[in-house]
Design a protein around this motif. Structure first.
Motif, PDB file in Angstrom:
ATOM      1  N   LYS A  84      17.678  46.741  41.119  1.00 52.20           N
ATOM      2  CA  LYS A  84      18.893  46.562  40.307  1.00 52.20           C
ATOM      3  C   LYS A  84      19.898  47.670  40.574  1.00 52.20           C
ATOM      4  O   LYS A  84      21.110  47.449  40.602  1.00 52.20           O
ATOM      5  CB  LYS A  84      18.540  46.505  38.819  1.00 52.20           C
ATOM      6  CG  LYS A  84      17.884  45.192  38.429  1.00 52.20           C
ATOM      7  CD  LYS A  84      17.628  45.163  36.935  1.00 52.20           C
ATOM      8  CE  LYS A  84      17.071  43.815  36.505  1.00 52.20           C
ATOM      9  NZ  LYS A  84      16.606  43.840  35.114  1.00 52.20           N
ATOM     10  N   LEU A  85      19.375  48.877  40.781  1.00 53.35           N
ATOM     11  CA  LEU A  85      20.233  50.024  41.088  1.00 53.35           C
ATOM     12  C   LEU A  85      20.973  49.780  42.412  1.00 53.35           C
ATOM     13  O   LEU A  85      22.170  50.033  42.530  1.00 53.35           O
ATOM     14  CB  LEU A  85      19.342  51.262  41.216  1.00 53.35           C
ATOM     15  CG  LEU A  85      20.009  52.612  41.257  1.00 53.35           C
ATOM     16  CD1 LEU A  85      20.641  52.916  39.915  1.00 53.35           C
ATOM     17  CD2 LEU A  85      18.972  53.696  41.599  1.00 53.35           C
ATOM     18  N   ALA A  86      20.239  49.254  43.400  1.00 54.53           N
ATOM     19  CA  ALA A  86      20.847  48.979  44.707  1.00 54.53           C
ATOM     20  C   ALA A  86      21.950  47.940  44.565  1.00 54.53           C
ATOM     21  O   ALA A  86      23.048  48.098  45.116  1.00 54.53           O
ATOM     22  CB  ALA A  86      19.775  48.491  45.678  1.00 54.53           C
ATOM     23  N   LYS A  87      21.663  46.883  43.805  1.00 56.56           N
ATOM     24  CA  LYS A  87      22.657  45.820  43.648  1.00 56.56           C
ATOM     25  C   LYS A  87      23.888  46.339  42.888  1.00 56.56           C
ATOM     26  O   LYS A  87      25.025  46.056  43.266  1.00 56.56           O
ATOM     27  CB  LYS A  87      22.038  44.645  42.899  1.00 56.56           C
ATOM     28  CG  LYS A  87      22.780  43.334  43.083  1.00 56.56           C
ATOM     29  CD  LYS A  87      21.901  42.229  42.528  1.00 56.56           C
ATOM     30  CE  LYS A  87      22.544  40.883  42.545  1.00 56.56           C
ATOM     31  NZ  LYS A  87      21.658  39.878  41.946  1.00 56.56           N
ATOM     32  N   ALA A  88      23.626  47.124  41.859  1.00 55.78           N
ATOM     33  CA  ALA A  88      24.728  47.651  41.052  1.00 55.78           C
ATOM     34  C   ALA A  88      25.626  48.568  41.868  1.00 55.78           C
ATOM     35  O   ALA A  88      26.806  48.740  41.576  1.00 55.78           O
ATOM     36  CB  ALA A  88      24.178  48.404  39.850  1.00 55.78           C
ATOM     37  N   SER A  89      25.072  49.162  42.929  1.00 56.95           N
ATOM     38  CA  SER A  89      25.881  50.088  43.725  1.00 56.95           C
ATOM     39  C   SER A  89      26.643  49.349  44.817  1.00 56.95           C
ATOM     40  O   SER A  89      27.271  49.968  45.674  1.00 56.95           O
ATOM     41  CB  SER A  89      24.979  51.158  44.345  1.00 56.95           C
ATOM     42  OG  SER A  89      24.196  50.556  45.336  1.00 56.95           O
ATOM     43  N   GLY A  90      26.573  48.023  44.802  1.00 61.65           N
ATOM     44  CA  GLY A  90      27.407  47.242  45.724  1.00 61.65           C
ATOM     45  C   GLY A  90      26.691  46.816  46.996  1.00 61.65           C
ATOM     46  O   GLY A  90      27.304  46.220  47.877  1.00 61.65           O
ATOM     47  N   LEU A  91      25.405  47.138  47.098  1.00 58.06           N
ATOM     48  CA  LEU A  91      24.659  46.688  48.277  1.00 58.06           C
ATOM     49  C   LEU A  91      24.372  45.198  48.128  1.00 58.06           C
ATOM     50  O   LEU A  91      24.510  44.640  47.053  1.00 58.06           O
ATOM     51  CB  LEU A  91      23.349  47.473  48.389  1.00 58.06           C
ATOM     52  CG  LEU A  91      23.539  48.957  48.695  1.00 58.06           C
ATOM     53  CD1 LEU A  91      22.255  49.722  48.475  1.00 58.06           C
ATOM     54  CD2 LEU A  91      24.018  49.147  50.128  1.00 58.06           C
ATOM     55  N   LEU A 121      13.214  37.409  41.748  1.00 51.34           N
ATOM     56  CA  LEU A 121      13.673  36.047  42.059  1.00 51.34           C
ATOM     57  C   LEU A 121      14.397  35.464  40.845  1.00 51.34           C
ATOM     58  O   LEU A 121      15.449  34.829  40.989  1.00 51.34           O
ATOM     59  CB  LEU A 121      12.484  35.170  42.466  1.00 51.34           C
ATOM     60  CG  LEU A 121      11.951  35.444  43.884  1.00 51.34           C
ATOM     61  CD1 LEU A 121      10.573  34.827  44.075  1.00 51.34           C
ATOM     62  CD2 LEU A 121      12.922  34.929  44.953  1.00 51.34           C
ATOM     63  N   LYS A 122      13.852  35.713  39.657  1.00 52.00           N
ATOM     64  CA  LYS A 122      14.503  35.227  38.417  1.00 52.00           C
ATOM     65  C   LYS A 122      15.898  35.825  38.276  1.00 52.00           C
ATOM     66  O   LYS A 122      16.819  35.200  37.791  1.00 52.00           O
ATOM     67  CB  LYS A 122      13.672  35.627  37.194  1.00 52.00           C
ATOM     68  CG  LYS A 122      12.601  34.621  36.841  1.00 52.00           C
ATOM     69  CD  LYS A 122      12.047  34.923  35.447  1.00 52.00           C
ATOM     70  CE  LYS A 122      10.566  34.588  35.396  1.00 52.00           C
ATOM     71  NZ  LYS A 122       9.748  35.541  34.661  1.00 52.00           N
ATOM     72  N   GLU A 123      16.028  37.076  38.744  1.00 51.78           N
ATOM     73  CA  GLU A 123      17.320  37.785  38.621  1.00 51.78           C
ATOM     74  C   GLU A 123      18.297  37.365  39.723  1.00 51.78           C
ATOM     75  O   GLU A 123      19.390  37.903  39.810  1.00 51.78           O
ATOM     76  CB  GLU A 123      17.088  39.300  38.727  1.00 51.78           C
ATOM     77  CG  GLU A 123      16.233  39.883  37.632  1.00 51.78           C
ATOM     78  CD  GLU A 123      17.038  40.273  36.400  1.00 51.78           C
ATOM     79  OE1 GLU A 123      18.278  40.328  36.497  1.00 51.78           O
ATOM     80  OE2 GLU A 123      16.416  40.497  35.346  1.00 51.78           O
ATOM     81  N   GLY A 124      17.866  36.480  40.619  1.00 54.35           N
ATOM     82  CA  GLY A 124      18.781  35.958  41.640  1.00 54.35           C
ATOM     83  C   GLY A 124      18.828  36.745  42.935  1.00 54.35           C
ATOM     84  O   GLY A 124      19.727  36.531  43.766  1.00 54.35           O
TER      85      GLY A 124
END
Ligand SMILES: CC(=O)[C@@H](O)[C@H](O)COP(=O)(O)O
Length: 255
Positions: A84-91, A121-124
């Protein structure tokens, strides 16, 4: 083309970014490998601290898809937090799930890997779980909806190559999603072997970063993976017990 979820890649080599002697060699090795996908441990990135050194700073990141991984996670909860941290940082939304269950062998924890995969997977997320060469676990990970399965050839960083060829081919045969052989590759021959078995790709790091000449080895791995794939597509000959002449004399008048 290697297709993972909604992504398509020309190269079937996924390359790790750690452990190179220096960032110049890292850049040259990455360039010459012709990879499209670079993986890195999110915990090594100072995502929210621009003043900290960035170990990807020399790389032309526009050229690559970055595949963050959850290396360092011991539980599903930690892996999910890292993703989630990676996704939140725009990766990008792709994540390699790596939950280690044993610090001596660096083998993955199957239960926590399943849990983390299910949650992500649930989180997309587009989820690529790193797993052992366990055939049943690989099937369960696919049934959850994983976008690729990443069985290890042998322990991370061991360079032992493919320990259980039979299990790996069972995993490849049963899979309906890409199988990327991840970890333990030691030489170009190992990478070719994985591709000849029918793997869709190979993820490696140490074999290149720790080679005497990482740049040359990155080139060798590119060629090895291409050769293995070509050989797989061409279809190898059957193994026979007895000889069969390469210049048949049938129908020719020879004494
Ligand atoms: C970089 C990475 O994701 C590693 O965890 C990966 O499994 C590579 O293993 P090797 O270093 O053995 O190639």
């Amino acid at each position: 083309m290697l297709k993972i979820g909604s992504y398509s890649f020309k190269s079937r080599l996924l390359l790790g970014t750690g452990k190179y002697p220096d960032f110049d060699i890292q850049k040259q090795a990455v360039d010459v490998s012709d990879t499209d996908i670079l993986t890195f441990a999110v915990r090594r990135m100072n995502i929210f601290e621009a003043s900290q050194p960035n170990f990807l700073e020399k790389l032309d990141l526009e050229r690559y898809t970055l595949l963050p991984n959850t290396a360092g996670a011991k539980t599903a909860e930690e892996a999910v937090r890292i993703a989630k941290l990676a996704k939140a940082s725009g990766l990008c939304d792709m994540i390699k799930v790596e939950v280690i269950g044993c610090w001596k062998t660096l083998l993955p924890d199957p239960v926590e890997t399943l849990k983390a995969t299910e949650e992500l997977l649930k989180e997309g997320f587009t989820v690529l779980p790193y797993t052992s060469d366990d055939v049943v676990l690989a099937r369960k990970l696919e049934e959850l909806g994983s976008h690729a399965i990443m069985p290890g050839a042998s322990p991370i960083g061991s360079g032992q190559g493919i320990i259980n060829e039979l299990n790996l081919s069972f995993i490849i045969d049963q899979a309906n999603v890409p199988v990327i052989v991840d970890a333990g590759i030691g030489s170009p021959a190992d990478a070719t072997k994985a591709m000849e078995l029918g793997a869709d790709g190979v993820l490696l790091n140490t074999a290149v970063s720790d080679a005497k000449d990482p740049v040359k080895m990155a080139h060798a791995m590119k060629l090895a993976i291409e050769a293995g794939r070509l050989g797989y597509e061409a279809g190898r000959i059957e193994k026979k017990s007895y000889a069969s002449a390469s210049s048949p004399t049938e129908g020719m008048s020879v004494n």
